[in-house]
Design a protein around this motif. Structure first.
Motif, PDB file in Angstrom:
ATOM      1  N   PHE A 140       0.851  -1.219   0.155  1.00  0.00           N
ATOM      2  CA  PHE A 140      -0.043   0.119   0.161  1.00  0.00           C
ATOM      3  C   PHE A 140       0.956   1.245  -0.001  1.00  0.00           C
ATOM      4  CE2 PHE A 140      -3.780  -2.148   2.042  1.00  0.00           C
ATOM      5  CZ  PHE A 140      -4.398  -2.336   0.686  1.00  0.00           C
ATOM      6  N   SER A 160       0.743   1.806  -3.492  1.00  0.00           N
ATOM      7  CA  SER A 160      -0.550   1.742  -4.460  1.00  0.00           C
ATOM      8  C   SER A 160      -1.153   2.865  -4.896  1.00  0.00           C
ATOM      9  CB  SER A 160      -1.571   1.105  -3.162  1.00  0.00           C
ATOM     10  OG  SER A 160      -2.903   1.594  -3.763  1.00  0.00           O
ATOM     11  N   VAL A 219      -4.586   3.804  -3.358  1.00  0.00           N
ATOM     12  CA  VAL A 219      -4.412   4.526  -1.817  1.00  0.00           C
ATOM     13  C   VAL A 219      -3.878   6.149  -2.184  1.00  0.00           C
ATOM     14  CG1 VAL A 219      -2.778   4.826   0.014  1.00  0.00           C
ATOM     15  CG2 VAL A 219      -3.608   2.575  -0.548  1.00  0.00           C
ATOM     16  N   ARG A 234      -5.859   9.266  -0.884  1.00  0.00           N
ATOM     17  CA  ARG A 234      -5.150  10.457  -0.255  1.00  0.00           C
ATOM     18  C   ARG A 234      -5.434  11.946  -1.148  1.00  0.00           C
ATOM     19  NH1 ARG A 234      -1.284  10.156   3.351  1.00  0.00           N
ATOM     20  NH2 ARG A 234      -0.674   8.113   2.757  1.00  0.00           N
ATOM     21  N   LEU A 260      -2.332   0.654   6.450  1.00  0.00           N
ATOM     22  CA  LEU A 260      -3.049   1.574   5.856  1.00  0.00           C
ATOM     23  C   LEU A 260      -3.650   2.745   6.557  1.00  0.00           C
ATOM     24  CD1 LEU A 260      -4.040   2.841   3.227  1.00  0.00           C
ATOM     25  CD2 LEU A 260      -6.182   1.249   3.153  1.00  0.00           C
ATOM     26  N   MET A 262      -2.389   6.654   6.560  1.00  0.00           N
ATOM     27  CA  MET A 262      -3.412   7.480   6.358  1.00  0.00           C
ATOM     28  C   MET A 262      -3.823   8.425   7.441  1.00  0.00           C
ATOM     29  SD  MET A 262      -4.481   7.400   2.865  1.00  0.00           S
ATOM     30  CE  MET A 262      -6.350   7.988   2.931  1.00  0.00           C
ATOM     31  N   LEU A 317     -11.480   1.822  -0.356  1.00  0.00           N
ATOM     32  CA  LEU A 317     -10.654   0.899  -1.175  1.00  0.00           C
ATOM     33  C   LEU A 317     -11.317  -0.550  -1.003  1.00  0.00           C
ATOM     34  CD1 LEU A 317      -7.952   0.580  -2.540  1.00  0.00           C
ATOM     35  CD2 LEU A 317      -6.982  -0.319  -0.269  1.00  0.00           C
ATOM     36  N   ALA A 334     -10.085   2.204  -6.222  1.00  0.00           N
ATOM     37  CA  ALA A 334     -10.482   3.347  -5.237  1.00  0.00           C
ATOM     38  C   ALA A 334     -12.051   3.759  -5.693  1.00  0.00           C
ATOM     39  CB  ALA A 334      -9.579   4.498  -5.149  1.00  0.00           C
TER      40      ALA A 334
END
Length: 325
Positions: free
Chosen positions: A122, A125, A128, A132, A186, A190, A252, A258
């Motif tokens: 990730f 990724s 990901v 973000r 993750l 995040m 996700l 996404a």
């Protein structure tokens, strides 16, 4: 100068990274050698990659390499990592760090300044990165809660049958260590550090890994709910990580999609460039290998750190310690 990568373990992950490394820009990174003590794995390796250098021992592999990728079963991770670091090599390791949490903590102190990273994909990724971007664009607004849902038709998954001896054991295996850990990483990456509030884990079959897990975790002012189980889906592997805010919801799905919630229809809509995990994986591994080269050369990169991997393992083991019969 090209980084010489040595690979220990020719199981599922070792093979995946080897294929990615063989396809990589040789001016950036190449394969020094591969080592696996299993004669069957050595035969498969020689058949898959005729002419590949097969080391006769882990020590020989370490000596031939600039960076050592450790993809062997978890109990071997830290002994091999310590040997590689003592030889002055960089290390890229599979999770978990160890089967003994106290040893993992000790290693984190020992290797605090080492060239060491853990393979949580990730970190590279595309999906990901899209999540973000949506957060940065204000799509979510103020985060209110996180939901993590993990499901399997069976465990281990069909493509993991060769590793069932340890992957379905309560000491080294189980889907919480193998899969939930990615989604805890993750969440950490995040949103920040987590605290375990409560957990319930079921081990209904003697000598085998867990079959259900439920946990409540929290970030400051932000609850995180985890639910996972075996036999709860007809898919081999199904997962979602959902972030709900006061302005919108994103998630996700199945490792690589996404998605944003369309409030008008109540349905999630994929990002325009979303691709399935089978197609995304080699691209992500290529990005990981670029970062492995940077790690080895002492350059900046954002692979999962030793501290992040230890934090994930501490949460995983705390959850599993609440086991029920």
């Amino acid at each position: 100068m090209s980084v010489k990568l040595g690979i220990i373990g020719y199981g599922i992950m070792g093979e995946r990274l080897l294929r990615a490394a063989m396809a990589h820009d040789p001016a950036r990174l190449g394969v020094a050698a591969v080592f696996d003590p299993s004669p069957a794995a050595q035969e498969r390796l020689a058949a898959d990659f005729p002419g590949i250098s097969i080391a006769g021992s882990s020590d020989g592999l370490i000596e031939a390499s600039d960076c050592v990728y450790i993809a062997s079963p978890p109990a071997s991770h830290l002994p091999l990592a310590r040997a590689a670091l003592a030889a002055g090599k960089a290390v890229f390791c599979e999770k978990p760090l160890a089967t003994d949490l106290a040893d993992a903590r000790a290693f984190a102190r020992e290797a605090a300044d080492a060239r060491f990273a853990v393979n949580f994909p990730f970190a590279s990724s595309f999906a990901v990165a899209q999540l973000r971007d949506w957060v940065d664009q204000g799509v979510v607004g103020t985060p209110q809660r996180v939901g993590i849902e993990i499901g399997f038709r069976q465990w281990p998954r069909p493509w993991q049958h060769d590793a069932v001896s340890w992957l379905d054991g309560p000491e080294e295996g189980g889907f919480t260590r193998e899969v939930v850990s990615h989604f805890l990483f993750l969440t950490l990456r995040m949103l920040g550090d987590l605290r375990l509030v409560d957990a319930r884990v079921s081990f209904p079959e003697s000598g085998r890994s867990e079959r259900a897990v439920s946990a409540d975790l929290s970030l400051p002012g932000l609850p995180v709910a985890l639910e996972g189980g075996v036999g709860i889906t007809d898919k081999d592997d199904h997962n979602t990580w959902t972030l709900i805010g006061d302005k919108g919801t994103i998630r996700l799905r199945d490792w690589s999609f996404a998605e944003r919630l369309d409030t008008a229809t109540g349905r999630f809509v994929e990002a325009p460039d979303a691709i399935p995990n089978e197609k995304a994986r080699p691209l992500i591994l290529a990005r990981q290998l670029d970062k492995v080269a940077a790690l080895t050369q002492g350059a900046a990169q954002d692979l999962a750190t030793l501290d992040e991997a230890l934090a994930v393992q501490q949460h995983v083991e705390a959850i599993l310690a609440t086991r029920e019969t």
